[in-house]
Write a protein that holds these residues in place. Structure first.
Motif, PDB file in Angstrom:
ATOM      1  N   TYR A 196     -24.090 -13.243 -89.367  1.00  0.00           N
ATOM      2  CA  TYR A 196     -22.877 -13.017 -90.250  1.00  0.00           C
ATOM      3  C   TYR A 196     -21.513 -12.720 -89.261  1.00  0.00           C
ATOM      4  CZ  TYR A 196     -19.589 -11.581 -93.836  1.00  0.00           C
ATOM      5  OH  TYR A 196     -18.368 -11.306 -94.344  1.00  0.00           O
ATOM      6  N   LYS A 219      -8.840 -17.156 -92.088  1.00  0.00           N
ATOM      7  CA  LYS A 219     -10.129 -16.591 -91.747  1.00  0.00           C
ATOM      8  C   LYS A 219     -11.204 -17.372 -92.102  1.00  0.00           C
ATOM      9  CE  LYS A 219      -7.499 -12.267 -92.717  1.00  0.00           C
ATOM     10  NZ  LYS A 219      -7.407 -11.060 -93.694  1.00  0.00           N
ATOM     11  N   TYR A 226     -15.003 -16.867 -92.841  1.00  0.00           N
ATOM     12  CA  TYR A 226     -16.225 -16.032 -93.154  1.00  0.00           C
ATOM     13  C   TYR A 226     -17.450 -16.969 -93.107  1.00  0.00           C
ATOM     14  CZ  TYR A 226     -12.828 -12.595 -94.728  1.00  0.00           C
ATOM     15  OH  TYR A 226     -11.749 -11.976 -95.048  1.00  0.00           O
ATOM     16  N   ARG A 234     -16.962 -13.188 -88.881  1.00  0.00           N
ATOM     17  CA  ARG A 234     -15.638 -13.674 -89.321  1.00  0.00           C
ATOM     18  C   ARG A 234     -14.855 -13.802 -87.921  1.00  0.00           C
ATOM     19  NH1 ARG A 234     -10.642 -10.203 -91.060  1.00  0.00           N
ATOM     20  NH2 ARG A 234      -9.762 -11.251 -89.065  1.00  0.00           N
ATOM     21  N   VAL A 259     -17.274 -13.323-100.085  1.00  0.00           N
ATOM     22  CA  VAL A 259     -17.420 -13.287 -98.357  1.00  0.00           C
ATOM     23  C   VAL A 259     -18.330 -12.270 -98.282  1.00  0.00           C
ATOM     24  CG1 VAL A 259     -15.047 -14.140 -98.334  1.00  0.00           C
ATOM     25  CG2 VAL A 259     -15.266 -11.817 -98.129  1.00  0.00           C
TER      26      VAL A 259
END
Length: 556
Positions: A457, A528, A530, A459, A362
């Protein structure tokens, strides 16, 4: 986002430390309640005494289980034990000593009677076991360790983790056995476990003081080019964030003659000096711009463009994570990992030409591009630093890092330093980089963006009940029917990490320009997601929405 994120905590935000410690002794967990049983995640057993999830009974049972486990594995040497600055850490540390002393385990405690960072325990274990390059710490027998810490968790929490003889986090086989046995002890009656209780505990023949600080600090120049930092006169501001590294930074400054200021030497288990994290909680997350708001503010250039430090750094409570602040601001953890990797693999001639780079699946694909440009092998593993331990131990992995600002790397001669995350050496590396290259890590990241492209990027979380989370963890590539992701053809669908073949515990889907990974939360009814895109934030948002649909379809 909490409306007060990034602002200093108010009295109403603080825990009552006496209440938290009192609950540790007063509340007895119900072994039939799954939420109050011992459960090891990726970083040990964690929870709050107030919820019946981290109490005296838990620590008695876990320590007794560790005593049995180490005996079954032939671990007959000293056990190195450290603790951080959380309110529950000292009582849990003492409870563990009571059980260890009664069991006749040679236990090494901090000679100052103070805090011990996670990496210092790892380095001590490796030294005891005669790891290549390490100073020898003590006599015969195989050593292991315990660190009492919930890492960067809020002040109300406690944590307890076991490090076997390889010095790093225990693998699932070990933690599964220990947790199962601890839960049996809880059910059978934890009060039956022998303990040495009373004021004479620390004088017991099995409790032996050990100078963790000196042993760790005196070897740092085998890992970091400290001469370069000193010669360049790099001005360092080190913020322990009220954690276990507080005395270590002062010792480093004195031992090596560095221009280093301990920004905040205060230790208070309620952490009143912290700024609130994104959700309004006090959390010593040195990778969070909200938790690091005070240090970021301190590094704001004045009207002349000057800052009080050239490099400022933060560590979490047990010092296994790092945060890097330059005059440009707090670095994204993925960005710093990519810079650190490129620098180390071009400035460590003592490392093997075959040494690989380890990253969690991740972490940013920027790392993939950097590693490819270096002509090195990339080892992509599931979440959990334990996956880097074998490579760091034998020197076949030069650097192992996680997207959550945890990493470690080899000594300058290519031998093992620590097999657990070390936020102190990653913080010092930022100053070495500046001293040697004349550029801050953030400036070097800008140069990487020019060569490899900029990525977005993030999450996010998506709702999922227990059954859905179980199905997500058990998916196979065949369960994914989609052929494209946010407009790009899918080139890989993974449920096992390519670096070691271990199960991801979820799903990763990649295209040429983007990827996402979905993993179930171990503590909440969410999973989650990512995600990263080299096409910009708008495309990342499309990837995230597509990921939700793809996972929903796969779960049926």
């Amino acid at each position: 986002m909490h409306e007060r994120a990034g602002t200093v905590a108010l009295p109403a935000d603080l825990i009552d430390s006496a209440e938290v410690v009192g609950a540790y002794y007063d509340i007895e967990p119900d072994p039939s309640d799954v939420n109050q049983r011992v459960s090891f995640g990726t970083s040990g057993h964690r929870g709050s005494s107030l919820d019946g999830r981290f109490n005296e009974a838990h620590i008695v049972a876990i320590t007794a289980a560790i005593v049995e486990y180490r005996a079954s594995q032939g671990v007959d040497g000293p056990l190195f034990i450290g603790r951080d600055t959380h309110a529950l850490s000292e009582p849990a540390w003492r409870t563990a000593l009571e059980v260890l002393a009664a069991a006749g385990v040679d236990t090494r405690i901090d000679s100052r009677g103070s805090y011990t960072p996670t990496p210092a325990v790892s380095v001590a274990i490796l030294g005891a076991n005669g790891a290549p390059g390490a100073l020898r710490t003590c006599g015969p027998g195989l050593a292991d360790g315990i660190v009492v810490t919930p890492s960067h968790n809020p002040p109300r929490d406690g944590g307890f983790k076991y490090n076997p003889p390889h010095g790093g986090p225990a693998d699932a086989d070990a933690t599964g056995w220990i947790a199962d046995r601890a839960n049996e002890i809880l059910a059978e009656g934890w009060r039956k476990v022998p303990r040495i209780i009373g004021s004479g505990l620390l004088d017991d023949e099995h409790i032996v003081p050990f100078d963790y600080t000196t042993f760790y600090v005196d070897q740092l120049d085998t890992v970091i080019d400290i001469d370069a930092i000193r010669s360049a006169g790099v001005r360092i501001g080190a913020d322990p964030l009220g954690g276990a590294s507080v005395d270590y930074w002062a010792a480093i400054a004195e031992r090596y003659g560095l221009d280093l200021t301990v920004v905040n030497p205060v230790v208070d288990p309620s952490w009143p000096f912290m700024t609130l994290d994104w959700d309004g909680k006090i959390r010593m997350d040195c990778s969070s711009p909200y938790a690091m708001a005070s240090l970021r503010q301190a590094m704001t250039p004045d009207e002349n463009g000057d800052t009080p430090y050239d490099i400022a750094t933060g560590n979490d409570a047990d010092s296994d994570r790092h945060g890097i602040v330059t005059p440009d601001g707090l670095m994204n953890p993925n960005h710093y990992l990519a810079v650190a990797i490129e620098y180390l693999f071009t400035h460590r001639p003592g490392w093997s030409s075959e040494a690989a780079v380890g990253k969690t699946l991740v972490s940013s694909a920027l790392i993939d591009r950097v590693v490819d440009s270096l002509g090195r092998r990339l080892i992509e593993v599931p979440v959990g630093f334990k996956h880097f331990v074998p490579g760091l131990l034998d020197g076949s992995v030069g650097f192992g890092g996680e997207e959550s600002a945890g990493a470690s790397f080899l000594r300058r001669d290519g031998t093992v330093w620590s097999t657990d995350k070390d936020g102190i050496i990653l913080a010092l590396l930022a100053s070495e980089i500046l001293a040697v290259t004349g550029k801050t890590p953030s400036q070097l990241h800008d140069e990487q963006v020019e060569r490899f492209g900029a990525s977005a990027y993030a999450r996010i979380d998506a709702p999922a009940n227990r059954e859905e989370k179980a199905r997500l963890a058990a998916l196979s590539p065949e369960d994914v029917a989609a052929t494209d992701l946010a407009g790009d053809p899918i080139v890989a669908t993974l449920v096992r990490a390519p670096g070691n073949g271990e199960a991801i515990g979820g799903l990763k889907v990649a295209t040429e320009h983007a990827w996402f990974a979905a993993r179930p939360s171990g503590t909440e009814d969410v999973y989650k997601i990512y995600g990263e895109s080299f096409k910009g934030p708008e495309h990342l948002a499309e990837v995230q929405e597509a990921a939700k649909r793809l996972v929903s379809d796969a779960l049926g």
